[in-house]
Scaffold this motif. Structure first.
Motif, PDB file in Angstrom:
ATOM      1  N   MET A   1       0.847  -1.192   0.000  1.00  0.00           N
ATOM      2  CA  MET A   1       0.000   0.000   0.000  1.00  0.00           C
ATOM      3  C   MET A   1       0.886   1.246   0.000  1.00  0.00           C
ATOM      4  O   MET A   1       1.698   1.443   0.907  1.00  0.00           O
ATOM      5  CB  MET A   1      -0.892   0.002   1.258  1.00  0.00           C
ATOM      6  N   ASP A   2       0.719   2.070  -1.012  1.00  0.00           N
ATOM      7  CA  ASP A   2       1.499   3.304  -1.074  1.00  0.00           C
ATOM      8  C   ASP A   2       0.698   4.453  -0.466  1.00  0.00           C
ATOM      9  O   ASP A   2      -0.436   4.278  -0.009  1.00  0.00           O
ATOM     10  CB  ASP A   2       1.906   3.614  -2.511  1.00  0.00           C
ATOM     11  N   ALA A   3       1.287   5.634  -0.460  1.00  0.00           N
ATOM     12  CA  ALA A   3       0.646   6.781   0.184  1.00  0.00           C
ATOM     13  C   ALA A   3      -0.682   7.128  -0.481  1.00  0.00           C
ATOM     14  O   ALA A   3      -1.649   7.501   0.199  1.00  0.00           O
ATOM     15  CB  ALA A   3       1.584   7.989   0.170  1.00  0.00           C
ATOM     16  N   ALA A   4      -0.752   7.007  -1.792  1.00  0.00           N
ATOM     17  CA  ALA A   4      -1.988   7.346  -2.497  1.00  0.00           C
ATOM     18  C   ALA A   4      -3.127   6.417  -2.089  1.00  0.00           C
ATOM     19  O   ALA A   4      -4.256   6.859  -1.828  1.00  0.00           O
ATOM     20  CB  ALA A   4      -1.754   7.281  -4.006  1.00  0.00           C
ATOM     21  N   GLU A   5      -2.829   5.109  -2.034  1.00  0.00           N
ATOM     22  CA  GLU A   5      -3.875   4.172  -1.628  1.00  0.00           C
ATOM     23  C   GLU A   5      -4.223   4.359  -0.150  1.00  0.00           C
ATOM     24  O   GLU A   5      -5.382   4.236   0.246  1.00  0.00           O
ATOM     25  CB  GLU A   5      -3.452   2.726  -1.889  1.00  0.00           C
ATOM     26  N   PHE A   6      -3.214   4.664   0.645  1.00  0.00           N
ATOM     27  CA  PHE A   6      -3.468   4.906   2.069  1.00  0.00           C
ATOM     28  C   PHE A   6      -4.457   6.060   2.261  1.00  0.00           C
ATOM     29  O   PHE A   6      -5.348   6.002   3.103  1.00  0.00           O
ATOM     30  CB  PHE A   6      -2.157   5.195   2.811  1.00  0.00           C
ATOM     31  N   ARG A   7      -4.290   7.135   1.491  1.00  0.00           N
ATOM     32  CA  ARG A   7      -5.225   8.261   1.584  1.00  0.00           C
ATOM     33  C   ARG A   7      -6.656   7.784   1.306  1.00  0.00           C
ATOM     34  O   ARG A   7      -7.599   8.113   2.036  1.00  0.00           O
ATOM     35  CB  ARG A   7      -4.858   9.341   0.561  1.00  0.00           C
ATOM     36  N   ARG A   8      -6.800   6.998   0.237  1.00  0.00           N
ATOM     37  CA  ARG A   8      -8.140   6.547  -0.150  1.00  0.00           C
ATOM     38  C   ARG A   8      -8.718   5.584   0.879  1.00  0.00           C
ATOM     39  O   ARG A   8      -9.865   5.732   1.309  1.00  0.00           O
ATOM     40  CB  ARG A   8      -8.043   5.872  -1.528  1.00  0.00           C
ATOM     41  N   ARG A   9      -7.908   4.611   1.284  1.00  0.00           N
ATOM     42  CA  ARG A   9      -8.385   3.617   2.234  1.00  0.00           C
ATOM     43  C   ARG A   9      -8.603   4.234   3.623  1.00  0.00           C
ATOM     44  O   ARG A   9      -9.507   3.822   4.367  1.00  0.00           O
ATOM     45  CB  ARG A   9      -7.389   2.460   2.347  1.00  0.00           C
ATOM     46  N   GLY A  10      -7.767   5.204   3.962  1.00  0.00           N
ATOM     47  CA  GLY A  10      -7.936   5.876   5.243  1.00  0.00           C
ATOM     48  C   GLY A  10      -9.271   6.587   5.333  1.00  0.00           C
ATOM     49  O   GLY A  10      -9.967   6.527   6.364  1.00  0.00           O
ATOM     50  N   LYS A  11      -9.668   7.261   4.267  1.00  0.00           N
ATOM     51  CA  LYS A  11     -10.964   7.942   4.240  1.00  0.00           C
ATOM     52  C   LYS A  11     -12.101   6.934   4.344  1.00  0.00           C
ATOM     53  O   LYS A  11     -13.102   7.164   5.031  1.00  0.00           O
ATOM     54  CB  LYS A  11     -11.079   8.778   2.971  1.00  0.00           C
ATOM     55  N   GLU A  12     -11.921   5.797   3.670  1.00  0.00           N
ATOM     56  CA  GLU A  12     -12.940   4.752   3.750  1.00  0.00           C
ATOM     57  C   GLU A  12     -13.056   4.207   5.177  1.00  0.00           C
ATOM     58  O   GLU A  12     -14.171   3.967   5.672  1.00  0.00           O
ATOM     59  CB  GLU A  12     -12.592   3.604   2.801  1.00  0.00           C
ATOM     60  N   MET A  13     -11.917   4.038   5.852  1.00  0.00           N
ATOM     61  CA  MET A  13     -11.947   3.508   7.212  1.00  0.00           C
ATOM     62  C   MET A  13     -12.581   4.514   8.178  1.00  0.00           C
ATOM     63  O   MET A  13     -13.333   4.130   9.090  1.00  0.00           O
ATOM     64  CB  MET A  13     -10.542   3.126   7.679  1.00  0.00           C
ATOM     65  N   VAL A  14     -12.283   5.803   8.002  1.00  0.00           N
ATOM     66  CA  VAL A  14     -12.922   6.818   8.840  1.00  0.00           C
ATOM     67  C   VAL A  14     -14.437   6.764   8.654  1.00  0.00           C
ATOM     68  O   VAL A  14     -15.204   6.856   9.622  1.00  0.00           O
ATOM     69  CB  VAL A  14     -12.368   8.218   8.527  1.00  0.00           C
ATOM     70  N   ASP A  15     -14.881   6.597   7.417  1.00  0.00           N
ATOM     71  CA  ASP A  15     -16.312   6.473   7.156  1.00  0.00           C
ATOM     72  C   ASP A  15     -16.887   5.230   7.845  1.00  0.00           C
ATOM     73  O   ASP A  15     -17.980   5.269   8.426  1.00  0.00           O
ATOM     74  CB  ASP A  15     -16.590   6.402   5.655  1.00  0.00           C
ATOM     75  N   TYR A  16     -16.149   4.133   7.782  1.00  0.00           N
ATOM     76  CA  TYR A  16     -16.619   2.898   8.418  1.00  0.00           C
ATOM     77  C   TYR A  16     -16.743   3.086   9.930  1.00  0.00           C
ATOM     78  O   TYR A  16     -17.751   2.695  10.543  1.00  0.00           O
ATOM     79  CB  TYR A  16     -15.659   1.743   8.108  1.00  0.00           C
ATOM     80  N   VAL A  17     -15.715   3.698  10.529  1.00  0.00           N
ATOM     81  CA  VAL A  17     -15.726   3.921  11.983  1.00  0.00           C
ATOM     82  C   VAL A  17     -16.868   4.858  12.369  1.00  0.00           C
ATOM     83  O   VAL A  17     -17.588   4.619  13.355  1.00  0.00           O
ATOM     84  CB  VAL A  17     -14.370   4.479  12.449  1.00  0.00           C
ATOM     85  N   ALA A  18     -17.042   5.930  11.615  1.00  0.00           N
ATOM     86  CA  ALA A  18     -18.117   6.874  11.904  1.00  0.00           C
ATOM     87  C   ALA A  18     -19.482   6.197  11.782  1.00  0.00           C
ATOM     88  O   ALA A  18     -20.371   6.397  12.629  1.00  0.00           O
ATOM     89  CB  ALA A  18     -18.029   8.082  10.981  1.00  0.00           C
ATOM     90  N   ASP A  19     -19.658   5.393  10.737  1.00  0.00           N
ATOM     91  CA  ASP A  19     -20.916   4.664  10.566  1.00  0.00           C
ATOM     92  C   ASP A  19     -21.135   3.675  11.709  1.00  0.00           C
ATOM     93  O   ASP A  19     -22.257   3.529  12.217  1.00  0.00           O
ATOM     94  CB  ASP A  19     -20.925   3.908   9.234  1.00  0.00           C
ATOM     95  N   TYR A  20     -20.065   2.999  12.112  1.00  0.00           N
ATOM     96  CA  TYR A  20     -20.163   2.037  13.211  1.00  0.00           C
ATOM     97  C   TYR A  20     -20.651   2.728  14.484  1.00  0.00           C
ATOM     98  O   TYR A  20     -21.592   2.261  15.153  1.00  0.00           O
ATOM     99  CB  TYR A  20     -18.805   1.370  13.451  1.00  0.00           C
ATOM    100  N   LEU A  21     -20.032   3.843  14.842  1.00  0.00           N
ATOM    101  CA  LEU A  21     -20.393   4.527  16.076  1.00  0.00           C
ATOM    102  C   LEU A  21     -21.753   5.207  15.990  1.00  0.00           C
ATOM    103  O   LEU A  21     -22.506   5.234  16.970  1.00  0.00           O
ATOM    104  CB  LEU A  21     -19.303   5.538  16.441  1.00  0.00           C
ATOM    105  N   GLU A  22     -22.080   5.729  14.822  1.00  0.00           N
ATOM    106  CA  GLU A  22     -23.389   6.376  14.656  1.00  0.00           C
ATOM    107  C   GLU A  22     -24.541   5.381  14.749  1.00  0.00           C
ATOM    108  O   GLU A  22     -25.630   5.727  15.218  1.00  0.00           O
ATOM    109  CB  GLU A  22     -23.459   7.097  13.307  1.00  0.00           C
ATOM    110  N   ASN A  23     -24.300   4.171  14.317  1.00  0.00           N
ATOM    111  CA  ASN A  23     -25.375   3.173  14.239  1.00  0.00           C
ATOM    112  C   ASN A  23     -25.189   2.029  15.224  1.00  0.00           C
ATOM    113  O   ASN A  23     -25.832   0.983  15.091  1.00  0.00           O
ATOM    114  CB  ASN A  23     -25.451   2.619  12.815  1.00  0.00           C
ATOM    115  N   ILE A  24     -24.362   2.220  16.232  1.00  0.00           N
ATOM    116  CA  ILE A  24     -23.983   1.117  17.113  1.00  0.00           C
ATOM    117  C   ILE A  24     -25.169   0.562  17.888  1.00  0.00           C
ATOM    118  O   ILE A  24     -25.225  -0.627  18.188  1.00  0.00           O
ATOM    119  CB  ILE A  24     -22.844   1.563  18.065  1.00  0.00           C
ATOM    120  N   GLU A  25     -26.156   1.399  18.206  1.00  0.00           N
ATOM    121  CA  GLU A  25     -27.267   0.893  19.005  1.00  0.00           C
ATOM    122  C   GLU A  25     -28.145  -0.088  18.221  1.00  0.00           C
ATOM    123  O   GLU A  25     -28.967  -0.791  18.806  1.00  0.00           O
ATOM    124  CB  GLU A  25     -28.109   2.034  19.561  1.00  0.00           C
TER     125      GLU A  25
END
Length: 488
Positions: A1-25
């Protein structure tokens, strides 16, 4: 994984984490799996060839989430809170990226210096005596430990080292082994099991002091045991007071205990792992009165102060007592500034050598919430606990088992321990909410701790309706029982 892919995957992971916490109940709070469930879901060996990131992410929901207990669900009321906030998560991401191992000032000056300042910031929020702050004329300071268990062990080992040196200074012929065999440490009979475990690791006797009807240690109880042990030829050297015990959130009376410890030169450590966060609120600060008598003090911002695990704040009145117990100076760890008097090398304050840049989490959270925001968060949880307490008290089938001071409510059905064990089993088997028990004065008690950052009044009401409904079902099964409950 290079820096470019890390940027893309990092944004995806932040979205996943935010969705997880928003919908955890929406997720079941406690997993419905059996021991060993995971092994059958993944290969027996690591792959020889690289797999795609997409395949890894797919397996989060297939492999990991089915076995997760969702501590940040608003239906999680077990143990005590474990802190979480978006600023803290972002800071932890930066900590992982910097990746320094801050065992000394030279290893990463910012890592050391920010920690020293953050512990002073937090100490001032708590209105700790100046002796405990690094940026004063005092001889103390703060350090981030991994857990309160580590802090207790560190304090105990430092106290042991100190008393051995004092005794050998007067009696050079006495061996360390002989002295240790006579040492005895003390804690409340309500203290966390980690205190007893610290005694096991340190190889010293640990005695439990009986508590009063409020589950608190009082001065006369400690004094009695000290006199008995001294008469028996033992050497009392350490007392761990608890502010906010795990079973019931009881508070040892440190205004009575502190002067006794000071008078006979016993190290007093205060463990406020959960309750300590509340002391930033003026209305709860009196619970810390007597801190001036302590030699060390600890609580966990990673429990109730929106800083995610691990971040356990510890202060000592004399940093030389800690450093003197653990200082070893191999050539490869020395640096040019260590004798300047302006530098802290935190490897001398802890058990491991390495340490992460944990103060970043405190810096982000303190700045983005502010003291008033943190106080409001604590007060909200206390208010929710009081709301639950009122619901319990309104139902004549139940009783409150301990004073509700902060965010923990201890309650039970009026009746046998077996009845309450059955009720708890049904509550947890239903998987709607999650609780754990404790034992108080020989009674089996249910603990209801307000834990999640997102808990609201509606969750408290739903939890009580669920508990009340299960209690009604249980009581209807008993012969000669009239069920008079509260209708939801």
């Amino acid at each position: 994984m290079d820096a470019a892919e890390f940027r893309r995957r990092g944004k995806e992971m932040v979205d996943y984490v935010a969705d997880y916490l928003e919908n955890i109940e929406k997720r079941q709070v406690y997993p419905d799996v059996e021991p060993g469930y995971l092994r059958s879901l993944i290969p027996e060996e690591a792959p020889e060839e690289a797999e795609s990131y997409e395949d890894v992410v797919k397996d989060i929901e297939r492999v990991i989430m089915p076995g997760v207990t969702h501590w940040h669900s608003p239906y999680f009321y077990a143990y005590f809170p474990t802190a979480n906030s978006f600023p803290s998560l972002l800071a932890d991401m930066l900590c992982g990226a910097i990746g320094c191992i801050g065992f000394s000032w030279a290893a990463s000056p910012a890592c050391t210096e920010l920690e020293t300042v953050m512990l002073d910031w937090l100490g001032k929020m708590l209105k700790l005596p100046a002796d405990f702050l690094a940026g004063t004329e005092g001889r103390g300071g703060g350090v981030i430990q991994g857990t309160a268990s580590e802090a207790t062990l560190i304090a105990l080992l430092a106290a042991r080292s100190k008393i051995i040196k004092l005794i050998q200074a007067d009696h050079p012929d006495r061996s360390e082994t002989d002295i240790i065999s006579k040492l005895v440490a003390y804690s409340s009979d309500q203290a966390h099991s980690s205190v007893e475990r610290a005694g096991l690791i340190a190889g010293v006797k640990m005695k439990k002091i009986p508590t009063d009807n409020k589950f608190s240690v009082r001065g006369d109880a400690l004094q009695k045991v000290l006199e008995e042990d001294r008469a028996a030829g033992l050497i009392p050297f350490f007392f761990c007071a608890t502010l906010g015990t795990t079973p019931s959130c009881a508070f040892d009376c440190i205004t009575e205990l502190g002067p006794i410890c000071n008078a006979v030169e016993i190290w007093m450590h205060i463990d406020a792992a959960y309750a300590g966060s509340a002391f930033i609120c003026p209305e709860f600060r009196p619970l810390l009165n007597g801190i001036e008598f302590a030699d060390s003090f600890n609580f966990n911002p990673h429990k109730w102060l929106l800083v995610n695990f691990d971040c356990s704040a510890m202060w000592v009145k004399k940093r030389s007592d800690i450093i003197g117990a653990f200082k070893i100076e191999p050539l490869y760890l020395k640096h040019d500034h260590q004798e300047s008097g302006l530098v802290t090398d935190y490897r001398h304050w802890q058990i491991p050598l390495g340490r992460r840049f944990r103060s970043l989490k405190m810096w982000f959270v303190f700045r983005m919430y502010g003291l008033k925001g943190l106080q409001a968060y604590i007060r909200k949880h206390v208010g929710l606990a009081k709301e639950f307490e009122s619901l319990v008290r309104a139902d004549q089938r139940f009783e409150i088992s301990a004073d509700v001071v902060l965010g923990l409510v201890c309650f039970r059905l009026k009746g046998s321990n077996e009845l309450n064990e059955t009720l708890l089993k049904r509550i947890n088997n239903a998987r709607n909410i999650h609780l754990v028990p404790c034992q108080l004065a020989g009674k089996f008690v249910l603990r209801f701790a307000v834990c999640a950052r997102t808990t609201e009044s509606r969750h408290i009401q739903e939890a009580w309706c669920h508990i009340s409904h299960l209690a009604s079902e249980l009581l209807q099964e008993l012969p000669h029982t009239t069920v008079v409950g509260i209708t939801c």
